[in-house]
Motif scaffolding. Structure first.
Motif, PDB file in Angstrom:
ATOM      1  N   LYS A 107       0.644  -1.228  -0.578  1.00  0.00           N
ATOM      2  CA  LYS A 107       0.120  -0.475  -0.103  1.00  0.00           C
ATOM      3  C   LYS A 107       1.320   1.734   0.360  1.00  0.00           C
ATOM      4  CE  LYS A 107      -3.330   2.493   3.173  1.00  0.00           C
ATOM      5  NZ  LYS A 107      -4.254   2.832   4.002  1.00  0.00           N
ATOM      6  N   LEU A 119      -2.531  11.644   4.209  1.00  0.00           N
ATOM      7  CA  LEU A 119      -2.869  11.095   5.031  1.00  0.00           C
ATOM      8  C   LEU A 119      -2.713   9.622   5.337  1.00  0.00           C
ATOM      9  CD1 LEU A 119      -4.700  11.849   8.162  1.00  0.00           C
ATOM     10  CD2 LEU A 119      -6.725  11.882   6.857  1.00  0.00           C
ATOM     11  N   THR A 120      -3.677   8.768   4.454  1.00  0.00           N
ATOM     12  CA  THR A 120      -3.891   7.119   5.077  1.00  0.00           C
ATOM     13  C   THR A 120      -2.068   6.444   5.192  1.00  0.00           C
ATOM     14  OG1 THR A 120      -4.869   5.128   4.043  1.00  0.00           O
ATOM     15  CG2 THR A 120      -4.269   6.749   2.263  1.00  0.00           C
ATOM     16  N   TRP A 127       0.839  12.584  10.410  1.00  0.00           N
ATOM     17  CA  TRP A 127      -0.505  11.613  10.717  1.00  0.00           C
ATOM     18  C   TRP A 127      -0.939  12.888  11.090  1.00  0.00           C
ATOM     19  CZ3 TRP A 127      -4.133   9.993  14.062  1.00  0.00           C
ATOM     20  CH2 TRP A 127      -5.323   9.493  13.626  1.00  0.00           C
ATOM     21  N   ARG A 131      -4.444  14.776   9.540  1.00  0.00           N
ATOM     22  CA  ARG A 131      -5.851  14.420  10.290  1.00  0.00           C
ATOM     23  C   ARG A 131      -6.890  15.462  10.113  1.00  0.00           C
ATOM     24  NH1 ARG A 131      -9.465   9.153  10.083  1.00  0.00           N
ATOM     25  NH2 ARG A 131     -11.002   9.766  10.856  1.00  0.00           N
ATOM     26  N   HIS A 259      -7.379  11.396  -2.662  1.00  0.00           N
ATOM     27  CA  HIS A 259      -7.541  10.778  -2.493  1.00  0.00           C
ATOM     28  C   HIS A 259      -8.925  10.530  -2.362  1.00  0.00           C
ATOM     29  CE1 HIS A 259      -8.137   7.777   1.624  1.00  0.00           C
ATOM     30  NE2 HIS A 259      -9.056   7.520   1.147  1.00  0.00           N
ATOM     31  N   ALA A 263     -11.954   8.013  -3.509  1.00  0.00           N
ATOM     32  CA  ALA A 263     -12.672   7.782  -2.821  1.00  0.00           C
ATOM     33  C   ALA A 263     -14.582   7.950  -3.744  1.00  0.00           C
ATOM     34  CB  ALA A 263     -12.792   7.750  -1.681  1.00  0.00           C
ATOM     35  N   THR A 323     -14.940  -2.503  -0.405  1.00  0.00           N
ATOM     36  CA  THR A 323     -14.039  -2.484  -1.546  1.00  0.00           C
ATOM     37  C   THR A 323     -12.901  -1.895  -1.467  1.00  0.00           C
ATOM     38  OG1 THR A 323     -14.565  -0.360  -0.616  1.00  0.00           O
ATOM     39  CG2 THR A 323     -16.088  -0.754  -3.179  1.00  0.00           C
ATOM     40  N   ARG A 329      -1.688  -3.695   8.828  1.00  0.00           N
ATOM     41  CA  ARG A 329      -0.932  -2.564   9.313  1.00  0.00           C
ATOM     42  C   ARG A 329       0.200  -3.949   9.781  1.00  0.00           C
ATOM     43  NH1 ARG A 329      -4.444   0.239   8.188  1.00  0.00           N
ATOM     44  NH2 ARG A 329      -6.296   1.155   9.162  1.00  0.00           N
ATOM     45  N   HIS A 385     -16.211  -2.284   6.008  1.00  0.00           N
ATOM     46  CA  HIS A 385     -16.081  -0.707   5.579  1.00  0.00           C
ATOM     47  C   HIS A 385     -15.328   0.243   5.554  1.00  0.00           C
ATOM     48  CE1 HIS A 385     -19.793  -1.876   6.629  1.00  0.00           C
ATOM     49  NE2 HIS A 385     -20.386  -0.245   6.742  1.00  0.00           N
ATOM     50  N   GLN A 391      -8.199   5.818  12.269  1.00  0.00           N
ATOM     51  CA  GLN A 391      -7.509   5.767  10.790  1.00  0.00           C
ATOM     52  C   GLN A 391      -8.956   5.621  10.534  1.00  0.00           C
ATOM     53  OE1 GLN A 391      -3.600   4.661   9.781  1.00  0.00           O
ATOM     54  NE2 GLN A 391      -3.282   6.281   8.192  1.00  0.00           N
ATOM     55  N   CYS A 393     -12.706   6.012   8.421  1.00  0.00           N
ATOM     56  CA  CYS A 393     -12.527   7.195   6.964  1.00  0.00           C
ATOM     57  C   CYS A 393     -13.399   8.424   7.330  1.00  0.00           C
ATOM     58  CB  CYS A 393     -13.713   6.399   5.838  1.00  0.00           C
ATOM     59  SG  CYS A 393     -14.031   7.084   4.792  1.00  0.00           S
ATOM     60  N   VAL A 399     -19.728  10.048   2.505  1.00  0.00           N
ATOM     61  CA  VAL A 399     -20.048   8.442   1.384  1.00  0.00           C
ATOM     62  C   VAL A 399     -21.569   8.710   1.962  1.00  0.00           C
ATOM     63  CG1 VAL A 399     -20.447   5.838   1.780  1.00  0.00           C
ATOM     64  CG2 VAL A 399     -18.318   7.834   2.276  1.00  0.00           C
TER      65      VAL A 399
END
Ligand code: HEM
Length: 452
Positions: A107, A119-120, A127, A131, A259, A263, A323, A329, A385, A391, A393, A399
């Motif tokens: 990743k 960020l991710t 971070w 964030r 992102h 997304a 998804t 990690r 999800h 961390q 979403c 969404v």
């Protein structure tokens, strides 16, 4: 070491044999990379689908858990840990971006190609800095985004402008989400800027390779175009919120945007399409959705927020076909997890494909059951999800808002029939649902309620 339980099985994180470890890696982990981490590889997905690889992963992990018990298992001598217990999952996700870093491995390597300061894939102080910025612009802690009214108007206009023939296909749907995304993030003047979204798509397709990546013309053109929108931000767009959002030189604000683009146009586009398919596949669900919409003012964010049944449908769409099939990690120090000592540099994996569809722990695992979400998250940290913990979403409220906005506008305007694939109501839903395989028959509904 794991302590033995009364039934002879172990607690904590029992060690899997080499054969079991290879079985889980081949069916549950490698397919995620093979399918394309950043851009889908349709041919590979088709082959893996034909091999029923996700079902094999579920059965490999079920038998491992049945054999050994515990909150998860240590594979390959502890270098890899797979978790299924919500307690252990919580321990990891609550300390994500700290001792459990998300920026390592495939990743981190792949994402650095198109969003090196995102960020991710950040950790520690950087971070935290990024964030706060993301949470502020995306209004992560507010149920309804302050710009919700404009975003709903954008969705309403874009659905109105669709010119669909007798069938709705994935290309049209992607185009719809492309335009909504560009207008929401950058404003109306970006509506036709497909060069921007195509640039990101190209970079993400390159990132799939993971090796031999270097930054070239596409990367610099993409960021040049993107930064152009930040010079004179259009009122009513997400970038217009930058001026008031907390930031430092470390934030790298432009690098937070890719992102949001993928997304919103890709992930959310896919999720809403699958949710629409699952709704249309079951006449009873569709009837209940339409009943809920009947008297709602779809231009009012508060009314949309009250559509609990539709919210349940969207959550189920994400649960059934996550998804992010796995959350990975890497430990940045020696940790104690589920009472076990885990070395620095170990990979910890939360396999959503298993945890969401495991019939032994999830009631009605293969069904779209919107009522599961009545009253909120039914089993926190099992369904990831949108992830959980530090961390999770930050786009969650957007969404719900945009996903429900598109679904309501499309369902209000069209009578839909699922032509392909065949998903008989009451039968278990498949583990994969590729949007390009879907054919939806469409007829426009007159505003008086009758069909044309
Ligand atoms: C249906 C659509 C979406 C799904 C299913 C989804 C899912 C997720 C998941 C699972 C994560 C955690 C990933 C990991 O830790 O490996 C995540 C993180 C994130 N999401 Fe979303 N997301 C969606 C839409 C969005 C949108 C629309 C935005 C922004 C506009 C967004 C912004 C982010 C950001 C910035 C992170 C990184 C958070 C961090 O590392 O602290 N997402 N999302």
């Amino acid at each position: 070491m794991s302590a033995g339980g009364a039934d002879g099985r172990e607690a904590g994180l029992p060690e899997a044999s080499l054969v079991e470890s290879v079985g889980v890696a081949l069916t549950g982990l490698l397919p995620t990379i093979a399918r394309g981490l950043f851009a889908p590889r349709p041919v590979v997905s088709r082959v893996l689908g034909a091999l029923d690889i996700d079902r094999r992963a579920i059965s490999a992990l079920s038998s491992l858990r049945r054999e050994r018990g515990g909150e998860g298992a240590r594979l390959f001598g502890g270098r890899l840990v797979v978790l299924w217990g919500t307690q252990a999952i919580r321990e990891v996700l609550d300390r994500s971006a700290g001792p459990y870093a998300a920026d390592a491995g495939a990743k981190g390597k792949g994402m650095s190609h198109f969003q090196p300061d995102a960020l991710t894939i950040s950790r520690g102080a950087q971070w935290r800095d990024r964030r706060v910025f993301n949470e502020s612009v995306l209004a992560a802690s507010e149920r309804v985004h302050p710009m919700a009214e404009r975003f709903l108007a954008v969705v309403g206009e874009e659905v109105e402008r669709l010119r669909i023939g007798r069938e709705l296909d994935w290309d049209e749907w992607e185009g719809l989400f492309d335009r909504v995304t560009l207008r929401v993030i950058f404003g109306d003047r970006a509506r036709e800027d497909q060069k921007l979204t195509q640039g990101l798509k190209d970079l993400m397709a390159e990132a799939n390779r993971l090796v031999g990546l270097s930054k070239g013309g596409t990367y610099f053109d993409f960021y040049g175009r993107l930064e152009g929108y930040l010079i004179d931000p259009e009122p009513g767009s997400l970038v217009a919120r930058f001026a008031d959002a907390p930031q430092t030189d470390d934030t790298r604000v432009a690098h937070q945007i890719p992102h949001w683009i993928f997304a919103m146009r890709g992930t959310l586009g896919t999720i809403t399409y699958r949710t629409l398919v699952a709704i249309v596949a079951d006449p009873d669900v569709e009837r209940r959705v339409r009943e809920e919409l009947a008297d709602a003012d779809l231009s009012a964010p508060s009314a949309l927020n009250r559509l609990d049944y539709l919210e349940g449908c969207l959550q189920e769409g994400m649960r059934l076909w996550p998804t992010t099939p796995l959350l990975a990690r890497e430990t940045t120090e020696e940790v104690t997890l589920a009472g076990e000592r885990i070395d620095e540099g170990a990979q910890v994996v939360i396999l959503n494909t298993f945890n969401h569809r495991d019939g032994e722990t999830v009631p009605r695992a293969d069904e779209l059951w919107p009522e599961r979400w009545t009253g909120g998250d039914p089993d926190p940290y099992r369904f990831n999800h949108l992830s959980h913990g530090s961390q999770d979403c930050p786009g969650g409220p957007l969404v719900s808002l945009l996903g429900k906005a598109v679904l309501t506008r499309v369902i209000e305007r069209y009578a839909l029939t699922l032509l392909e694939p065949d998903l008989p109501a009451g039968e278990p839903l498949p583990l994969t649902l590729d949007p390009v395989d879907v054919r939806l028959g469409v007829a426009e509904i007159e505003s008086t309620g009758g069909e044309v």
